[in-house]
Scaffold this motif. Structure first.
Motif, mmCIF file in Angstrom:
data_model
loop_
_atom_site.group_PDB
_atom_site.id
_atom_site.type_symbol
_atom_site.label_atom_id
_atom_site.label_comp_id
_atom_site.label_asym_id
_atom_site.label_seq_id
_atom_site.Cartn_x
_atom_site.Cartn_y
_atom_site.Cartn_z
ATOM 1 N N GLY A 1 0.785 -1.225 0.000
ATOM 2 C CA GLY A 1 0.000 0.000 0.000
ATOM 3 C C GLY A 1 0.818 1.276 0.000
ATOM 4 O O GLY A 1 0.250 2.367 -0.066
ATOM 5 N N SER B 1 0.831 9.546 5.364
ATOM 6 C CA SER B 1 -0.126 8.549 5.861
ATOM 7 C C SER B 1 0.361 7.168 5.423
ATOM 8 O O SER B 1 0.425 6.858 4.241
ATOM 9 C CB SER B 1 -1.538 8.822 5.346
ATOM 10 O OG SER B 1 -1.609 8.636 3.964
ATOM 11 N N PRO C 1 0.034 3.129 5.342
ATOM 12 C CA PRO C 1 -0.964 2.070 5.478
ATOM 13 C C PRO C 1 -0.579 1.106 6.605
ATOM 14 O O PRO C 1 0.599 0.946 6.928
ATOM 15 C CB PRO C 1 -0.950 1.361 4.120
ATOM 16 C CG PRO C 1 0.313 1.780 3.464
ATOM 17 C CD PRO C 1 0.751 3.057 4.078
ATOM 18 N N SER C 2 -1.589 0.490 7.168
ATOM 19 C CA SER C 2 -1.346 -0.481 8.228
ATOM 20 C C SER C 2 -1.142 -1.860 7.616
ATOM 21 O O SER C 2 -1.957 -2.334 6.830
ATOM 22 C CB SER C 2 -2.552 -0.500 9.178
ATOM 23 O OG SER C 2 -2.359 -1.487 10.160
ATOM 24 N N SER C 3 -0.025 -2.480 7.957
ATOM 25 C CA SER C 3 0.257 -3.824 7.482
ATOM 26 C C SER C 3 1.257 -4.467 8.435
ATOM 27 O O SER C 3 2.240 -3.827 8.818
ATOM 28 C CB SER C 3 0.847 -3.799 6.070
ATOM 29 O OG SER C 3 1.298 -5.091 5.715
#
Length: 106
Positions: free
Chosen positions: A20, A48, A50-52
């Motif tokens: 992402g 920003s 992404p959460s991963s």
């Protein structure tokens, strides 16, 4: 600027998966790839993130140390080292031959 280690970087079809992250925000030339372990290091300008679970934030020091390890293990670097070693050996051998010829041994 943020530094990341991307794990599971290579998808099963062989494509890259940046989890992402926007590759247009990457700092040019900051990527280091360990294809054998499916890892990529990168610096990005993104705000920003992404959460991963496959994205690990690195300090600048961790990034540099890991990048050095990855780069030193790359086939291209290993090949360069082999070539440099062969060139050094060739120079030593040529000097020995020159000493024999010009020193009157032959």
């Amino acid at each position: 600027m943020k530094c990341f280690k991307i794990s599971n970087f290579i998808k099963s079809n062989g494509d890259a998966d940046y989890k992402g992250l926007n590759i247009n925000q990457f700092i040019a030339g900051s990527q280091a790839y360990d294809f054998e372990n499916s890892v990529c290091l990168v610096k990005t300008r993104e705000d920003s993130i992404p959460s991963s679970p496959d994205l690990q934030v690195l300090t600048e020091k961790e990034y540099n140390e890991t990048k050095d390890i990855i780069n030193s293990n790359s086939p291209a670097v290993q090949e360069e080292t082999k070539i440099e070693n062969l060139e050094k050996k060739q120079e030593v051998m040529q000097k020995a031959i020159d000493d024999l010829i010009f020193g009157g041994a032959l």
